[in-house]
Design an enzyme around this catalytic site. Structure first.
Site, PDB file in Angstrom:
ATOM      1  N   GLU A 397       0.785  -1.229   0.121  1.00  0.00           N
ATOM      2  CA  GLU A 397      -0.079   0.042  -0.075  1.00  0.00           C
ATOM      3  C   GLU A 397       0.841   1.269  -0.027  1.00  0.00           C
ATOM      4  O   GLU A 397       0.581   2.549  -0.605  1.00  0.00           O
ATOM      5  CB  GLU A 397      -0.895  -0.037   1.141  1.00  0.00           C
ATOM      6  CG  GLU A 397      -2.165  -0.942   1.086  1.00  0.00           C
ATOM      7  CD  GLU A 397      -1.913  -2.386   1.578  1.00  0.00           C
ATOM      8  OE1 GLU A 397      -2.575  -3.275   1.429  1.00  0.00           O
ATOM      9  OE2 GLU A 397      -0.646  -2.621   1.768  1.00  0.00           O
ATOM     10  N   HIS A 464     -11.069  -5.890   9.326  1.00  0.00           N
ATOM     11  CA  HIS A 464     -11.753  -5.475   7.885  1.00  0.00           C
ATOM     12  C   HIS A 464     -12.974  -4.915   8.191  1.00  0.00           C
ATOM     13  O   HIS A 464     -14.001  -4.644   7.382  1.00  0.00           O
ATOM     14  CB  HIS A 464     -12.114  -6.919   7.069  1.00  0.00           C
ATOM     15  CG  HIS A 464     -10.967  -7.904   6.857  1.00  0.00           C
ATOM     16  ND1 HIS A 464     -10.260  -8.516   7.727  1.00  0.00           N
ATOM     17  CD2 HIS A 464     -10.564  -7.808   5.817  1.00  0.00           C
ATOM     18  CE1 HIS A 464      -9.553  -8.879   7.226  1.00  0.00           C
ATOM     19  NE2 HIS A 464      -9.132  -8.724   5.916  1.00  0.00           N
TER      20      HIS A 464
END
Length: 658
Positions: A397, A464
């Protein structure tokens, strides 16, 4: 050192001599000024000039170069007016950052230089993005980026080299191995003989170059650069050199053994090259004196310009205005034809239509190509736009977000899909320290949208399910958008992509397939920073966003007797303060609802704004609601208990009765 060359003329030799002497003479003067208190800090490159000069001379002037804080030779070889450099170091307006940053922490599109930030690593990924834009446009250009041996220990180094290798990007990764990271020697930084050995792990060509030999640097880099322009690929270059002064001047060099310092002093790149030219009769004493005198006169004249320049004056309007690039958005109204779409489909359609509108727009993310992303938002995109524009990325990322910054520097828009918004923490540094600050620092925008699938309610557990918008609403320079309906998601996503500033676009996963709405079929935009009043009443204001909007509407349906305003913020930064104040002044009571945990959330700041601006209009306490102060749990019963929705009905009834 062997400076012999069969390719270079005497004119070439003298040109390189002047180029390497100039930063040395400037540095000598800067060290005097530092002792006099006329500049505040200095990172010396004495002993390393051959690398910066040689690499820069090997590149074309329209090719980007990303230097470090010891690479003065990059700036002088690109012929930046010295008075502007001197103004930069004194924090004056004629510099490159309007007094907002110092040293070499700046960039300039005019000279195709992109300066470093103190976190070092992100600029490697930025170079990837710049090179990717060149490759997409089929331009035969390379990008060179510098780091030190200490910087190779950072994760960004691994990520950037891995991406460059996988995508075969034309980047020269220039590592100046100068022996020490501040005071830490190389044997305490990595356990391999040469940094160049790491190239094998990336499937990357690597070379070791004598960083104190200007001719070796220039000729080897020139040859490699020419080849890479024709056959795009990354190359790792390790320049062996030494830092003969402190990390910065206040650090000193007491930790360096005397014999090591003496060894590298004898390998001085300027003195040795000068002696060679004198020996070969290319540099007479008269010529040497003339060159030195001309450079010193140039330094003196430009220092006078910088010293005579008035100190910068603080201007509040200018400071606030420059945080974002000014953008006059053309509003495109929705058409009358509609079709029913789920939230997830509206995002997909908005993204697809933006790809049609912006021919250079690039989508990057894990599994976004053939697979269509984990939520299938980009499914079918590669058939329409190809894998060059819809790019699967490695799991990295930080470097991908940095690459998006590089694309923006090289005039290319991008949308980065974070597979889950939680994973943004792995790319946090380039967002808050690069994207957010870059326009304020040197007038370069970050034309990047980060898509953030977020939120609880789907049994996804602690890693998540976060809704972490408060990490970014705190950071000046970022915009944060958080829609609750399909039509808003489509129109606001189009606006986010049009906006030249960095936008974090939050998409609540629990809404993806549970919320439907009739959405205009054509491309349209909605203004970022405008809240939407969904229901009007006079008893209280319920202000929220994201999933909280649907909790509020459900409650209103269950309690039709309560006359409440329901205000959907839609955008958290910029925030529609006037819409908030107008509602609160009308009702006198307010509940601020967020899914995020309560402490440090955005509703705490909105509460303060209401208290400061609407205090005399209040008929009851301001009530904040947020989820429990725990990570988001997995089991259904625990997750249901966690969510702020459970507190809403009682809070509304209590406040109405207050």
């Amino acid at each position: 050192m062997n400076f012999e060359s069969t390719q270079l003329t005497q004119e070439n030799y003298l040109d390189l001599y002047q180029a390497i002497l100039k930063p040395r003479l400037i540095e000598n003067k800067m060290l005097v000024l530092l002792r006099q208190g006329k500049i505040s800090k200095w990172f010396s490159g004495i002993g390393q000039e051959a690398i910066a000069v040689g690499v820069t001379k090997a590149l074309h002037k329209d090719e980007y170069i990303l230097p470090m804080h010891r690479n003065l030779g990059v700036f002088t070889s690109r012929e930046i007016p010295l008075n502007r450099l001197f103004s930069q170091w004194q924090g004056k307006a004629n510099g490159f950052t309007k007094g907002r940053d110092r040293s070499f922490h700046f960039g300039t599109q005019e000279f195709k230089i992109v300066g470093m930030i103190s976190h070092l690593g992100p600029q490697l990924g930025v170079a990837d993005g710049i090179a990717l834009a060149h490759k997409l446009r089929k331009e035969q250009k390379i990008t060179a980026v510098f780091t030190g041996e200490g910087g190779t220990s950072e994760g960004d180094f691994h990520e950037a080299l891995n991406i460059a290798s996988v995508w075969q990007l034309p980047v020269l990764f220039c590592v100046e191995n100068n022996g020490y990271g501040l005071s830490t020697p190389t044997n305490e930084q990595f356990n391999c003989e040469h940094i160049a050995d790491k190239g094998k792990g990336y499937g990357m060509e690597a070379h070791i170059i004598d960083g104190n030999n200007i001719i070796e640097v220039f000729e080897k880099v020139s040859a490699l650069a020419e080849d890479v322009r024709k056959n795009p690929r990354p190359i790792l270059l390790e320049f062996k050199t030494f830092r003969r002064r402190g990390h910065e001047e206040a650090s000193g060099t007491k930790y360096v053994p005397d014999e090591l310092m003496q060894y590298w002093k004898e390998k001085d790149p300027v003195a040795n090259f000068e002696a060679f030219l004198e020996e070969k009769k290319m540099l007479s004493p008269q010529k040497k004196a003339k060159i030195s005198k001309e450079i010193m006169e140039e330094i003196k004249a430009n220092l006078k310009l910088a010293f005579d320049e008035a100190p910068i004056e603080a201007n509040l309007e200018t400071e606030l205005k420059d945080v974002y690039q000014v953008f006059n958005e053309e509003e495109i109204n929705p058409n009358t034809e509609t079709k029913e779409l789920r939230f997830v489909d509206a995002i997909s359609e908005g993204l697809f239509q933006s790809m049609k509108k912006h021919k250079d727009l690039v989508i990057m993310g894990q599994d976004v190509a053939e697979y269509g992303g984990v939520f299938k938002i980009t499914e079918g995109f590669i058939e329409e736009f190809g894998k060059e524009r819809v790019r699967n990325t490695p799991i990295c990322e930080s470097a991908i977000i940095s690459a998006a910054m590089g694309l923006s520097i090289n005039q290319t828009k991008s949308v980065v899909e974070l597979q889950f918004g939680d994973f943004v923490s792995s790319g946090f540094n380039p967002i808050v320290n690069y994207l957010a600050k870059v326009h304020y620092r040197w007038n370069q925008n970050a034309d990047v949208v980060l898509r953030m699938p977020c939120g609880a309610g789907v049994g996804a557990g602690p890693f998540h399910s976060q809704t972490n918008e408060a990490w970014f609403t705190k950071t000046p320079g970022l915009k944060v958008v958080y829609p609750a309906f399909p039509s808003d998601a489509k129109g606001l996503l189009a606006s986010a992509i049009n906006d030249p500033n960095p936008v974090l676009f939050f998409e609540h996963k629990a809404l993806y397939r549970s919320i439907r709405e009739y959405v205009p079929t054509d491309y349209f935009t909605l203004p970022i920073g405008k809240a939407k009043l969904l229901k009007s009443g006079i008893q209280l204001s319920l202000i929220t966003y994201g999933a909280g909007v649907h909790w509020a509407l459900e409650l209103a349906e269950q309690h039709p007797e309560i006359q409440m305003d329901i205000l959907d913020l839609r955008s958290l930064c910029p925030l529609d303060e006037e819409a908030i104040f107008e509602s609160v002044r009308k009702t006198g009571k307010v509940i601020l609802l967020q899914e995020d945990t309560i402490f440090g959330g955005i509703m705490s700041d909105i509460s303060a704004l209401i208290s400061e601006n609407c205090f005399e209009d209040l008929d009851g306490p301001i009530k904040r609601l947020g989820s429990l102060p725990t990570p988001v749990p997995f089991a259904a019963a625990l997750e249901q208990q966690f969510l702020a929705k459970n507190q809403l009905e009682k809070a509304v009834l209590d406040l109405v009765a207050y």
